[in-house]
Design a protein around this motif. Structure first.
Motif, short mmCIF file in Angstrom:
data_model
loop_
_atom_site.label_atom_id
_atom_site.label_comp_id
_atom_site.label_asym_id
_atom_site.label_seq_id
_atom_site.Cartn_x
_atom_site.Cartn_y
_atom_site.Cartn_z
N ALA A 62 0.84 -1.20 0.00
CA ALA A 62 0.00 0.00 0.00
C ALA A 62 0.88 1.26 0.00
O ALA A 62 0.54 2.26 -0.64
CB ALA A 62 -0.93 0.00 1.20
N LYS A 63 2.00 1.18 0.71
CA LYS A 63 2.93 2.31 0.73
C LYS A 63 3.54 2.56 -0.64
O LYS A 63 3.91 3.68 -0.98
CB LYS A 63 4.03 2.07 1.76
CG LYS A 63 3.54 2.03 3.20
CD LYS A 63 4.68 1.69 4.15
CE LYS A 63 4.18 1.59 5.60
NZ LYS A 63 5.27 1.19 6.53
N GLY A 65 1.87 2.07 -3.32
CA GLY A 65 0.78 2.47 -4.19
C GLY A 65 0.21 1.36 -5.04
O GLY A 65 -0.60 1.60 -5.94
N VAL A 67 -1.60 -1.29 -3.84
CA VAL A 67 -2.92 -1.65 -3.33
C VAL A 67 -3.40 -0.53 -2.41
O VAL A 67 -2.61 0.30 -1.97
CB VAL A 67 -2.91 -2.99 -2.55
CG1 VAL A 67 -2.45 -4.14 -3.43
CG2 VAL A 67 -2.03 -2.89 -1.30
N GLU A 68 -4.69 -0.55 -2.13
CA GLU A 68 -5.24 0.37 -1.14
C GLU A 68 -6.02 -0.43 -0.11
O GLU A 68 -6.68 -1.42 -0.44
CB GLU A 68 -6.13 1.42 -1.79
CG GLU A 68 -7.28 0.87 -2.62
CD GLU A 68 -8.10 1.97 -3.25
OE1 GLU A 68 -8.34 2.99 -2.58
OE2 GLU A 68 -8.51 1.81 -4.42
N ARG A 69 -5.92 -0.01 1.14
CA ARG A 69 -6.58 -0.73 2.22
C ARG A 69 -8.04 -0.29 2.33
O ARG A 69 -8.35 0.89 2.29
CB ARG A 69 -5.86 -0.45 3.54
CG ARG A 69 -6.39 -1.27 4.70
CD ARG A 69 -5.66 -0.92 5.98
NE ARG A 69 -6.12 -1.74 7.10
CZ ARG A 69 -5.70 -1.58 8.35
NH1 ARG A 69 -4.80 -0.65 8.64
NH2 ARG A 69 -6.17 -2.37 9.31
N LEU A 70 -8.92 -1.28 2.45
CA LEU A 70 -10.35 -1.02 2.63
C LEU A 70 -10.73 -1.55 4.01
O LEU A 70 -10.66 -2.76 4.26
CB LEU A 70 -11.17 -1.73 1.55
CG LEU A 70 -10.82 -1.36 0.09
CD1 LEU A 70 -11.64 -2.21 -0.87
CD2 LEU A 70 -11.05 0.12 -0.15
N PHE A 75 -7.99 -5.61 0.79
CA PHE A 75 -7.15 -4.71 0.01
C PHE A 75 -7.56 -4.77 -1.45
O PHE A 75 -7.85 -5.84 -1.99
CB PHE A 75 -5.68 -5.12 0.14
CG PHE A 75 -5.14 -5.00 1.54
CD1 PHE A 75 -4.49 -3.87 1.96
CD2 PHE A 75 -5.31 -6.05 2.45
CE1 PHE A 75 -4.00 -3.76 3.25
CE2 PHE A 75 -4.83 -5.96 3.74
CZ PHE A 75 -4.17 -4.81 4.15
N ARG A 76 -7.57 -3.62 -2.09
CA ARG A 76 -7.93 -3.55 -3.51
C ARG A 76 -6.71 -3.16 -4.32
O ARG A 76 -6.00 -2.19 -3.99
CB ARG A 76 -9.05 -2.53 -3.73
CG ARG A 76 -9.47 -2.38 -5.20
CD ARG A 76 -10.77 -1.61 -5.32
NE ARG A 76 -10.69 -0.32 -4.65
CZ ARG A 76 -11.76 0.35 -4.21
NH1 ARG A 76 -12.96 -0.19 -4.32
NH2 ARG A 76 -11.61 1.52 -3.63
N THR A 78 -4.74 -1.34 -6.94
CA THR A 78 -4.98 -0.03 -7.57
C THR A 78 -4.90 -0.14 -9.09
O THR A 78 -4.15 -0.95 -9.64
CB THR A 78 -3.96 1.01 -7.08
OG1 THR A 78 -2.63 0.52 -7.32
CG2 THR A 78 -4.12 1.27 -5.61
N GLN A 164 5.84 -0.29 -10.01
CA GLN A 164 4.58 0.43 -10.20
C GLN A 164 3.87 0.05 -11.50
O GLN A 164 2.83 0.59 -11.82
CB GLN A 164 4.85 1.94 -10.20
CG GLN A 164 5.38 2.47 -8.88
CD GLN A 164 5.93 3.87 -9.00
OE1 GLN A 164 5.49 4.65 -9.83
NE2 GLN A 164 6.90 4.20 -8.17
#
Length: 223
Positions: A62-63, A65, A67-70, A75-76, A78, A164
């Motif tokens: 997540a850091k 970029g 994935v994003e935490r839900l 986790f989704r 990105t 990325q």
């Protein structure tokens, strides 16, 4: 959850790091689909580890970029658009081909067999349809060439740019049996290095990165 070809992680040493690498490769290769939500318990079951190192790995990703935490969902992965991938390609083209061209004459002859073995390993991973192994060996090969320049910042920058990316067309390329042909470009680069043909190395690197961009778009043919 869609089917993901994740291999069980060996325990106990360095579990978190290995989980992070495995998940990063799955995201980059497109096996973990952009926009899809994944839970730590389900991914842990596939990897043969507890949810804890998976959750920790996902927080690391997540850091970056990736994935994003839900909250309370998982986790989704990105999503990235074409403009974003074009920017990464442009940066890689500005850095990698000229740097590798300039180090061709500096690479010791005794290092050539090791570079060739690394290039052949990429092809082998492609033949085996091992997308995780392919992305990891491909990354290691490119970073190894850049290290001859003696500039750690360049190596780190390219490593971050590669992390990325999304190779959404990689799986389909492997399914059609075309990934090995793409992987063989690395052997051609080593051949040019061994011949000390700096200009050819430059052109091969430019072509290789351009073709990789087509793979990011899920269109390996570039059409």
């Amino acid at each position: 959850m869609s089917d993901i070809n994740l291999q069980p992680i060996e325990k106990p040493q360095g579990v978190r790091d290995r989980v992070t690498r495995a998940l990063r490769a799955a995201i980059i290769s497109g096996e973990m689909a952009p926009g899809e939500i994944y839970s730590a318990p389900s991914l842990g079951a596939r990897l043969g580890v507890s949810p804890t190192p998976v959750r920790e790995a996902m927080l690391d990703l997540a850091k970056e970029g990736l994935v994003e935490r839900l909250l309370n969902r998982g986790f989704r992965v990105t999503e990235v658009d074409d403009h974003y991938l074009d920017e990464i390609t442009e940066l890689r083209q500005l850095i990698e081909p000229p740097v590798v061209r300039d180090v061709v004459q500096l690479i010791p002859a005794e290092d050539i067999p090791g570079l060739r073995a690394a290039a052949e390993k990429i092809v082998q991973r492609a033949v085996e349809h091992d997308l995780y192994g392919y992305t990891e060996t491909d990354k290691d090969f490119h970073l190894a060439l850049l290290r001859y320049a003696g500039n750690g910042r360049i190596v780190k920058l390219i490593e971050e740019l590669r992390a990325q990316t999304r190779l959404v067309g990689l799986a389909s390329l492997a399914e059609r049996g075309e990934l090995a042909g793409s992987a063989a470009q690395h052997i051609a680069i080593v051949d040019a290095i061994e011949a000390r043909d700096s200009d050819l190395v430059y052109r091969l690197m430019v072509d290789h990165i351009s073709q990789t961009r087509s793979t990011w778009a899920g269109n390996p043919s570039g059409q």
